[in-house]
Design a protein around this motif. Structure first.
Motif, PDB file in Angstrom:
ATOM      1  N   LEU A  65       0.834  -1.204   0.000  1.00 10.31           N
ATOM      2  CA  LEU A  65       0.000   0.000   0.000  1.00 10.31           C
ATOM      3  C   LEU A  65       0.865   1.250   0.000  1.00 10.31           C
ATOM      4  O   LEU A  65       0.587   2.213  -0.736  1.00 10.31           O
ATOM      5  N   GLN A  66       1.915   1.244   0.798  1.00  9.99           N
ATOM      6  CA  GLN A  66       2.798   2.401   0.867  1.00  9.99           C
ATOM      7  C   GLN A  66       3.504   2.654  -0.459  1.00  9.99           C
ATOM      8  O   GLN A  66       3.574   3.798  -0.943  1.00  9.99           O
ATOM      9  N   ASN A  67       4.037   1.587  -1.063  1.00 11.73           N
ATOM     10  CA  ASN A  67       4.747   1.737  -2.337  1.00 11.73           C
ATOM     11  C   ASN A  67       3.808   2.211  -3.440  1.00 11.73           C
ATOM     12  O   ASN A  67       4.199   3.021  -4.292  1.00 11.73           O
ATOM     13  N   TRP A  68       2.588   1.687  -3.438  1.00 14.08           N
ATOM     14  CA  TRP A  68       1.607   2.120  -4.448  1.00 14.08           C
ATOM     15  C   TRP A  68       1.295   3.607  -4.296  1.00 14.08           C
ATOM     16  O   TRP A  68       1.309   4.345  -5.283  1.00 14.08           O
ATOM     17  N   PHE A  69       1.056   4.036  -3.069  1.00 14.55           N
ATOM     18  CA  PHE A  69       0.711   5.442  -2.866  1.00 14.55           C
ATOM     19  C   PHE A  69       1.878   6.350  -3.249  1.00 14.55           C
ATOM     20  O   PHE A  69       1.676   7.403  -3.869  1.00 14.55           O
ATOM     21  N   ASP A  70       3.103   5.949  -2.923  1.00 16.48           N
ATOM     22  CA  ASP A  70       4.281   6.734  -3.283  1.00 16.48           C
ATOM     23  C   ASP A  70       4.453   6.836  -4.795  1.00 16.48           C
ATOM     24  O   ASP A  70       5.067   7.790  -5.294  1.00 16.48           O
ATOM     25  N   SER A  71       3.927   5.854  -5.524  1.00  8.56           N
ATOM     26  CA  SER A  71       4.086   5.839  -6.981  1.00  8.56           C
ATOM     27  C   SER A  71       3.052   6.716  -7.697  1.00  8.56           C
ATOM     28  O   SER A  71       3.209   7.003  -8.889  1.00  8.56           O
ATOM     29  N   LEU A  72       2.005   7.120  -6.990  1.00 13.95           N
ATOM     30  CA  LEU A  72       0.939   7.885  -7.624  1.00 13.95           C
ATOM     31  C   LEU A  72       1.433   9.267  -8.042  1.00 13.95           C
ATOM     32  O   LEU A  72       2.170   9.928  -7.313  1.00 13.95           O
ATOM     33  N   THR A  73       0.990   9.687  -9.206  1.00 13.77           N
ATOM     34  CA  THR A  73       1.315  11.022  -9.707  1.00 13.77           C
ATOM     35  C   THR A  73       0.005  11.784  -9.916  1.00 13.77           C
ATOM     36  O   THR A  73      -1.077  11.228  -9.786  1.00 13.77           O
ATOM     37  N   GLY A  74       0.132  13.040 -10.260  1.00  9.86           N
ATOM     38  CA  GLY A  74      -1.064  13.825 -10.528  1.00  9.86           C
ATOM     39  C   GLY A  74      -1.408  14.743  -9.369  1.00  9.86           C
ATOM     40  O   GLY A  74      -0.626  14.934  -8.430  1.00  9.86           O
ATOM     41  N   ALA A  75      -2.601  15.306  -9.440  1.00  5.13           N
ATOM     42  CA  ALA A  75      -3.052  16.275  -8.442  1.00  5.13           C
ATOM     43  C   ALA A  75      -3.182  15.619  -7.071  1.00  5.13           C
ATOM     44  O   ALA A  75      -3.520  14.437  -6.961  1.00  5.13           O
ATOM     45  N   ASP A  76      -2.914  16.409  -6.043  1.00  3.56           N
ATOM     46  CA  ASP A  76      -3.005  15.902  -4.673  1.00  3.56           C
ATOM     47  C   ASP A  76      -4.413  15.384  -4.367  1.00  3.56           C
ATOM     48  O   ASP A  76      -4.577  14.373  -3.680  1.00  3.56           O
ATOM     49  N   ALA A  77      -5.418  16.095  -4.855  1.00  6.77           N
ATOM     50  CA  ALA A  77      -6.798  15.679  -4.584  1.00  6.77           C
ATOM     51  C   ALA A  77      -7.096  14.319  -5.200  1.00  6.77           C
ATOM     52  O   ALA A  77      -7.801  13.494  -4.609  1.00  6.77           O
ATOM     53  N   THR A  78      -6.538  14.062  -6.378  1.00  6.73           N
ATOM     54  CA  THR A  78      -6.769  12.781  -7.039  1.00  6.73           C
ATOM     55  C   THR A  78      -6.059  11.659  -6.294  1.00  6.73           C
ATOM     56  O   THR A  78      -6.627  10.577  -6.088  1.00  6.73           O
ATOM     57  N   ARG A  79      -4.814  11.898  -5.886  1.00 11.07           N
ATOM     58  CA  ARG A  79      -4.080  10.891  -5.127  1.00 11.07           C
ATOM     59  C   ARG A  79      -4.792  10.595  -3.812  1.00 11.07           C
ATOM     60  O   ARG A  79      -4.884   9.442  -3.385  1.00 11.07           O
ATOM     61  N   ARG A  80      -5.316  11.617  -3.193  1.00  9.02           N
ATOM     62  CA  ARG A  80      -6.032  11.460  -1.925  1.00  9.02           C
ATOM     63  C   ARG A  80      -7.299  10.630  -2.118  1.00  9.02           C
ATOM     64  O   ARG A  80      -7.606   9.753  -1.323  1.00  9.02           O
ATOM     65  N   ARG A  81      -8.030  10.915  -3.194  1.00  5.81           N
ATOM     66  CA  ARG A  81      -9.257  10.163  -3.460  1.00  5.81           C
ATOM     67  C   ARG A  81      -8.968   8.688  -3.693  1.00  5.81           C
ATOM     68  O   ARG A  81      -9.679   7.809  -3.187  1.00  5.81           O
ATOM     69  N   LYS A  82      -7.915   8.409  -4.453  1.00  4.00           N
ATOM     70  CA  LYS A  82      -7.574   7.021  -4.726  1.00  4.00           C
ATOM     71  C   LYS A  82      -7.194   6.286  -3.448  1.00  4.00           C
ATOM     72  O   LYS A  82      -7.605   5.126  -3.241  1.00  4.00           O
ATOM     73  N   LEU A  83      -6.420   6.937  -2.599  1.00  3.46           N
ATOM     74  CA  LEU A  83      -6.029   6.316  -1.337  1.00  3.46           C
ATOM     75  C   LEU A  83      -7.251   6.059  -0.457  1.00  3.46           C
ATOM     76  O   LEU A  83      -7.376   4.983   0.146  1.00  3.46           O
ATOM     77  N   MET A  84      -8.163   7.011  -0.381  1.00  2.00           N
ATOM     78  CA  MET A  84      -9.355   6.845   0.444  1.00  2.00           C
ATOM     79  C   MET A  84     -10.216   5.694  -0.056  1.00  2.00           C
ATOM     80  O   MET A  84     -10.786   4.940   0.734  1.00  2.00           O
ATOM     81  N   ALA A  85     -10.294   5.520  -1.378  1.00  2.00           N
ATOM     82  CA  ALA A  85     -11.074   4.422  -1.935  1.00  2.00           C
ATOM     83  C   ALA A  85     -10.471   3.079  -1.543  1.00  2.00           C
ATOM     84  O   ALA A  85     -11.177   2.161  -1.088  1.00  2.00           O
ATOM     85  N   VAL A  86      -9.162   2.934  -1.716  1.00  2.00           N
ATOM     86  CA  VAL A  86      -8.503   1.662  -1.397  1.00  2.00           C
ATOM     87  C   VAL A  86      -8.566   1.383   0.101  1.00  2.00           C
ATOM     88  O   VAL A  86      -8.832   0.246   0.526  1.00  2.00           O
ATOM     89  N   LYS A  87      -8.330   2.399   0.919  1.00  2.00           N
ATOM     90  CA  LYS A  87      -8.399   2.214   2.374  1.00  2.00           C
ATOM     91  C   LYS A  87      -9.821   1.806   2.794  1.00  2.00           C
ATOM     92  O   LYS A  87      -9.996   0.961   3.681  1.00  2.00           O
TER      93      LYS A  87
END
Length: 291
Positions: A65-87
């Motif tokens: 999970l940590q490595n995946w999140f660190d690999s995400l690019t793009g807007a902060d809001a988009t990265r945050r949304r993706k993390l919230m969905a997976v969590k």
């Protein structure tokens, strides 16, 4: 059938995740009873996550999970949304005992700077956006979005059976986000424009039709707003949701009680509504908006 104002198939699809029947069942139950747009976005997020880690959900570890999140690019809001969905999925799976453990706490959801003020159009900008549209149907669509604060999906879903004439304008009975029903006021001037567009007398006819008389698609509305914003010289980030932001802000700027705006928008919390009361010092949309 959706109106001819439809989008072309997307070529920007999420990576394909390895198919696993247990994972599919978990994802299906987790998404159950969520709105269509939410289901589509969340499933895309979790499928992309699984494609990245190359494992089934029970095999996912905290470092994955940590490595995946660190690999995400793009807007902060988009990265945050993706993390919230997976969590959310991981937490749900553990709670339902469909996963051996919840590794979601390994990554905290990052806090974001409140940039809402950057997405508030002035009343002059909104007027330019709407008045610059020469097509009467699209102009009415834009005016309805601003004058009611409806979400795109809500606008597309309203039918004439959901509308009721009032002495001043009308009201729309809306089935909105989270399965909540609410009544939204439509100012008299906007109501007249809606009536003028009507060519289909059936109760199931859409409030704002597409170019072929059928229901509008979400993508068609999105494209129309983008084109109108470009003509008005507004930032390319402007979307239909910016008109909802403008509605909330301008209503309160012009004296509308926060609880009235809250009811119109369908906000669960009054605190969400009052975030918009920051723009300048200083009931229904017909009383507070310059239409």
């Amino acid at each position: 059938m959706v109106s001819g104002d439809r989008a072309m198939p997307s070529t920007d699809e999420a990576p394909k995740a390895p198919q696993n029947s247990a994972d599919n069942l978990l994802i299906k139950t987790w998404l159950h009873n969520r709105g269509e747009n939410t289901r589509r976005a969340y499933e895309s997020d979790v499928r992309a996550f699984l494609a990245h880690v190359g494992k089934t959900l029970p095999e996912v570890t905290a470092p994955d999970l940590q490595n995946w999140f660190d690999s995400l690019t793009g807007a902060d809001a988009t990265r945050r949304r993706k993390l919230m969905a997976v969590k959310s999925l991981l937490s749900y799976g553990a709670a339902m005992e469909m996963l051996p453990r919840d590794v979601g706490p390994a990554v905290r959801v990052p806090k974001m700077r409140d940039s809402l003020h950057e997405r508030i159009l002035t009343q002059e900008q909104v007027r330019n956006l709407i008045d610059g549209e020469t097509d009467p149907r699209r102009r009415t669509m834009l005016r309805v979005l601003y004058a009611t604060g409806l979400r795109i999906s809500e606008l597309c879903a309203v039918r004439w059976k959901d509308l009721k004439r009032r002495q001043q304008g009308g009201v729309a009975h809306v089935f909105g986000k989270g399965g909540k029903n609410r009544t939204v006021e439509i100012p008299a001037k906007v109501w007249k424009e809606i009536v003028a567009l009507r060519v289909d007398s059936r109760p199931e006819a859409p409030m704002v039709p597409g170019h072929d008389g059928g229901p509008l698609s979400v993508d068609a509305v999105h494209r129309s707003v983008k084109r109108a914003a470009k003509r008005a010289g507004l930032p390319e980030q402007v979307s239909a949701h910016w008109l909802r932001h403008a509605y909330a802000s301008h209503m309160q700027d012009n004296g509308a009680p926060a609880h009235v705006v809250q009811q119109q928008l369908g906000h669960t919390s009054l605190a969400t509504t009052t975030r918009y009361s920051h723009a300048r010092e200083g009931a229904g949309a017909g009383k507070f908006l310059d239409l």
